[in-house]
Design a protein around this motif. Sequence first.
Motif, PDB file in Angstrom:
ATOM      1  N   LYS A 182      79.511  -9.587  32.956  1.00 25.60           N
ATOM      2  CA  LYS A 182      80.935  -9.678  33.321  1.00 25.60           C
ATOM      3  C   LYS A 182      81.240  -8.822  34.556  1.00 25.60           C
ATOM      4  N   VAL A 183      80.690  -7.611  34.587  1.00 23.64           N
ATOM      5  CA  VAL A 183      80.915  -6.731  35.746  1.00 23.64           C
ATOM      6  C   VAL A 183      80.340  -7.369  37.008  1.00 23.64           C
ATOM      7  N   PHE A 184      79.169  -7.973  36.882  1.00 22.50           N
ATOM      8  CA  PHE A 184      78.553  -8.638  38.032  1.00 22.50           C
ATOM      9  C   PHE A 184      79.432  -9.796  38.524  1.00 22.50           C
ATOM     10  N   ILE A 185      80.007 -10.556  37.595  1.00 20.62           N
ATOM     11  CA  ILE A 185      80.857 -11.690  37.990  1.00 20.62           C
ATOM     12  C   ILE A 185      82.147 -11.190  38.625  1.00 20.62           C
ATOM     13  N   HIS A 186      82.719 -10.132  38.054  1.00 13.38           N
ATOM     14  CA  HIS A 186      83.960  -9.578  38.620  1.00 13.38           C
ATOM     15  C   HIS A 186      83.699  -8.936  39.985  1.00 13.38           C
ATOM     16  N   LYS A 187      82.574  -8.269  40.133  1.00 14.82           N
ATOM     17  CA  LYS A 187      82.288  -7.516  41.362  1.00 14.82           C
ATOM     18  C   LYS A 187      80.964  -7.983  41.950  1.00 14.82           C
ATOM     19  N   ALA A 188      80.954  -9.261  42.349  1.00 15.95           N
ATOM     20  CA  ALA A 188      79.716  -9.874  42.833  1.00 15.95           C
ATOM     21  C   ALA A 188      79.216  -9.246  44.130  1.00 15.95           C
ATOM     22  N   GLN A 189      80.119  -8.623  44.897  1.00 15.31           N
ATOM     23  CA  GLN A 189      79.730  -8.048  46.191  1.00 15.31           C
ATOM     24  C   GLN A 189      79.163  -6.644  46.059  1.00 15.31           C
ATOM     25  N   SER A 190      79.313  -6.052  44.874  1.00 16.30           N
ATOM     26  CA  SER A 190      78.861  -4.671  44.684  1.00 16.30           C
ATOM     27  C   SER A 190      77.352  -4.632  44.459  1.00 16.30           C
ATOM     28  N   GLU A 191      76.678  -3.806  45.243  1.00 21.35           N
ATOM     29  CA  GLU A 191      75.235  -3.670  45.080  1.00 21.35           C
ATOM     30  C   GLU A 191      74.892  -3.018  43.737  1.00 21.35           C
TER      31      GLU A 191
ATOM     32  N   MET B 169      71.765 -19.091  33.459  1.00 18.81           N
ATOM     33  CA  MET B 169      73.111 -19.474  33.904  1.00 18.81           C
ATOM     34  C   MET B 169      73.401 -18.905  35.287  1.00 18.81           C
ATOM     35  N   LEU B 170      73.079 -17.615  35.448  1.00 19.82           N
ATOM     36  CA  LEU B 170      73.351 -16.975  36.743  1.00 19.82           C
ATOM     37  C   LEU B 170      72.449 -17.535  37.840  1.00 19.82           C
ATOM     38  N   ALA B 171      71.223 -17.924  37.501  1.00 24.18           N
ATOM     39  CA  ALA B 171      70.294 -18.448  38.506  1.00 24.18           C
ATOM     40  C   ALA B 171      70.697 -19.841  38.970  1.00 24.18           C
ATOM     41  N   ILE B 172      71.240 -20.650  38.051  1.00 26.28           N
ATOM     42  CA  ILE B 172      71.586 -22.038  38.401  1.00 26.28           C
ATOM     43  C   ILE B 172      72.920 -22.104  39.134  1.00 26.28           C
ATOM     44  N   ASN B 173      73.961 -21.515  38.510  1.00 23.79           N
ATOM     45  CA  ASN B 173      75.295 -21.615  39.107  1.00 23.79           C
ATOM     46  C   ASN B 173      76.147 -20.431  38.649  1.00 23.79           C
ATOM     47  N   PRO B 174      76.226 -19.369  39.430  1.00 24.80           N
ATOM     48  CA  PRO B 174      77.013 -18.191  39.034  1.00 24.80           C
ATOM     49  C   PRO B 174      78.492 -18.503  38.810  1.00 24.80           C
ATOM     50  N   THR B 175      79.026 -19.476  39.538  1.00 25.32           N
ATOM     51  CA  THR B 175      80.450 -19.818  39.382  1.00 25.32           C
ATOM     52  C   THR B 175      80.720 -20.375  37.988  1.00 25.32           C
ATOM     53  N   VAL B 176      79.881 -21.328  37.576  1.00 23.40           N
ATOM     54  CA  VAL B 176      80.041 -21.904  36.232  1.00 23.40           C
ATOM     55  C   VAL B 176      79.778 -20.833  35.172  1.00 23.40           C
ATOM     56  N   ALA B 177      78.800 -19.976  35.437  1.00 21.63           N
ATOM     57  CA  ALA B 177      78.511 -18.888  34.498  1.00 21.63           C
ATOM     58  C   ALA B 177      79.735 -18.001  34.312  1.00 21.63           C
ATOM     59  N   GLY B 178      80.446 -17.731  35.419  1.00 22.06           N
ATOM     60  CA  GLY B 178      81.663 -16.925  35.337  1.00 22.06           C
ATOM     61  C   GLY B 178      82.736 -17.604  34.506  1.00 22.06           C
ATOM     62  N   GLU B 179      82.868 -18.934  34.669  1.00 21.16           N
ATOM     63  CA  GLU B 179      83.873 -19.664  33.894  1.00 21.16           C
ATOM     64  C   GLU B 179      83.561 -19.621  32.401  1.00 21.16           C
TER      65      GLU B 179
ATOM     66  N   VAL C 130      81.491 -17.221  30.777  1.00 21.88           N
ATOM     67  CA  VAL C 130      81.499 -15.859  30.234  1.00 21.88           C
ATOM     68  C   VAL C 130      82.911 -15.281  30.186  1.00 21.88           C
ATOM     69  N   LEU C 131      83.720 -15.619  31.199  1.00 23.67           N
ATOM     70  CA  LEU C 131      85.082 -15.071  31.259  1.00 23.67           C
ATOM     71  C   LEU C 131      86.124 -16.072  30.776  1.00 23.67           C
ATOM     72  N   ALA C 132      85.688 -17.056  29.975  1.00 22.77           N
ATOM     73  CA  ALA C 132      86.639 -18.044  29.456  1.00 22.77           C
ATOM     74  C   ALA C 132      87.717 -17.343  28.640  1.00 22.77           C
ATOM     75  N   GLU C 133      88.889 -17.948  28.610  1.00 20.93           N
ATOM     76  CA  GLU C 133      90.015 -17.344  27.900  1.00 20.93           C
ATOM     77  C   GLU C 133      89.721 -17.282  26.409  1.00 20.93           C
ATOM     78  N   LYS C 134      89.838 -16.094  25.842  1.00 19.32           N
ATOM     79  CA  LYS C 134      89.547 -15.906  24.421  1.00 19.32           C
ATOM     80  C   LYS C 134      90.783 -16.272  23.592  1.00 19.32           C
ATOM     81  N   PRO C 135      90.575 -16.935  22.456  1.00 20.99           N
ATOM     82  CA  PRO C 135      91.721 -17.214  21.582  1.00 20.99           C
ATOM     83  C   PRO C 135      92.291 -15.908  21.027  1.00 20.99           C
ATOM     84  N   ALA C 136      93.614 -15.817  20.995  1.00 19.40           N
ATOM     85  CA  ALA C 136      94.253 -14.598  20.471  1.00 19.40           C
ATOM     86  C   ALA C 136      93.935 -14.453  18.989  1.00 19.40           C
ATOM     87  N   ILE C 137      93.501 -13.253  18.581  1.00 18.65           N
ATOM     88  CA  ILE C 137      93.146 -13.059  17.177  1.00 18.65           C
ATOM     89  C   ILE C 137      94.424 -12.940  16.347  1.00 18.65           C
TER      90      ILE C 137
END
Length: 714
Positions: free
Chosen positions: A495-504, A536-546, A548-555
Amino acid sequence: MASQAGQDAKFFTRGKIQEFRAELQAAESKDKKFVKRKTVLKKIVANITMGNDMSPLFTDVVQCLGIPLIEIKKMVYLFLVSYGRSKGEQIHLVIPSFLQDCNDRNPLVRALAIRTMSYIPIPVVIDALTEQLRHCLKDRDPYVRKTAAICVAKLFTADPRKAERGGFVEMLRDLLLDANATVVSNAVAALSEIGDRQDGVIFKLNLTVANRLLQALTESSEWGQIYILDSLLRYVPEKHADAELMAERVVVQLSHANSAVVLTSIKVLLYLMNYMENRKLIDYICKKMGPPLVTILSSGPEVQYVALRNILLIIQRRPNVLKNDVKVFFCKYNDPIYVKLAKLEIMYRLAREENAREVLAELQEYASEVDVDFVRKAVRSIGRLAIKVEAAADLCIKTLLDLIETKVTYVVQEAVIVIKDVFRRYPGKYEGIIPTLCENLDALDEPESKAAMIWIVGQFADRIENADELMDDLTFTFMEEPVEVQLALLTAAVKVFIHKAQSETSKAIVHKVLKWATEEVDNPDLRDRGFMYWRMLAINPTVAGEIVLAEKPAITTDSDRMDRGALDQLLLHTGTLGSIYHKNPETFIRNAAGKALADSPALNPLSRQVLVSVARPSLPSAVNVPGPGPPEPTRDGATAIDSKPTPPIPADGEGDADASSSGDHSGDADGEEDHITAATSVVAPGGDPYANLGNAFGTYAADEPKPHTNDLLF
């Protein structure tokens, strides 16, 4: 009586077999009033009570049976109850005395003889008992009849077939209409015990017998009342009016002084409510249930705990029973921990918008207690309260932040765990408190709290400026962490990698975590998740982000509630061990028969939707016992006490699978058949389970299962 008990205390001294035998033999010559033999027998019984083996004295003690003194007979029979089973080769010496006493003029002696015989489940004694028991069930004295009723249950335990073929169950059924209330209650107790066995007859009541039992209720002892009330669960109302009339007659028992009678009455009322349609009467009964339950809470801690565990079930099914009595469940300083924890759960269940503020204040006070386990549960209850009552969420969060400021380690850890759930319940509302949580990162050393904090860092990495630095610190001990924390770290790193893809830093973190997870970790779940993320990250990071960061149902708090069908079933065991464990007795008691609501035209539609069926094993031979009183027609033509159907004999050539699928599960046959049809329809011809998967494995053709081309066995 007190002075007599004090005199008898001298008999409780360890004696020798030879001394007792000598004393019994010496007492035979000069003992006209049998005082000496009575004294020796008291010493022998006292030694039996202390656990000393007195069985070598069997023949000497048995000779005292001919003495016409009931006190001596009682002690000899007590000796026989203790050692009769282990002395099967000598028990024939006693049979003539048994038969003689069964025809004695004194009803106490007749009852004593028949009861003792039922305690010795040896074939020769059972054969002698059978004919005598038949006469005692019709004895003119009610004391003998009520003793004989219990003996039938013991005979059924020792030899079910002999009891069935001898017609003893039918005779027991006739005692339900006896004029004596004690006889009726003992007959009910015996029939209930037989009916509760998996290999016993099915004991059901019709309206006539149920009304007769209710008449005997007021004249019975407390134990008799419990048995009679419990047996009313075997009556299935066919009309709403029948259930309502019976409930009105049972509700008066709520004022009884005995807590067991009160809990059993509540069980019957909760059962009958499923067959009632008069809303006002249901509300009235719920209102009447509250005060007796509150009264039971003034008893000792053990009785309190039993009541609290039952209340926890009752308020889930009928919240109106105690909705205005939440203050009753506030903990006292001297309550044992198990009572406090039970009260804590009930407080949460009864919390609503109107009383949330006072419940929260009470929970906050508990968070400063000295008992660590209780404090943890209190802090967690504050978070659950925030999730349950939206109007109180702001106050709960403020309280949790105040508790975090105390810097008490276990309080901070529990607060972080529940705040994670609050974030999911109210997305986008309380994320401003994340910096405060991050300040206490070093205080988290338990897996659950650490995993919760890691989830927060990963989920809200876009709002935490130094999220990558925090993750770098957290992953430093990746290989030493428990699996729960490792799984959280793996997901959070992605998740951190997807949020901050530019960070080394985030790139380096995700690379080393995935490498650890896939190459150096032994846990298969962790390794498989690592491979999945890597691909997932090797094939398509954009789809992987969608993904992994999909909207979670409210508990919600729905998961806190027990399934309605299971709850209805558990409430049939109110006041028993099952209601304390919150499990059906058949799951922890061998040979216990299950209970469930029975379908009828009067059953509420909602209860019918969640009806749970209970399967009973079939007997090799059926026993048909019609109900007493005038026969009442039912929908399926069943009688008041019905037997289990004989299972059909499988024809030659039928497999075990066919035999096992028939019989008790007929009620679920349609659903199971549909399920099996649906399952088999997806299996391709030829029996290849992978034929319909298509290209489900994407471009990873190497992973696709393929049949072997050569035979590995040869």
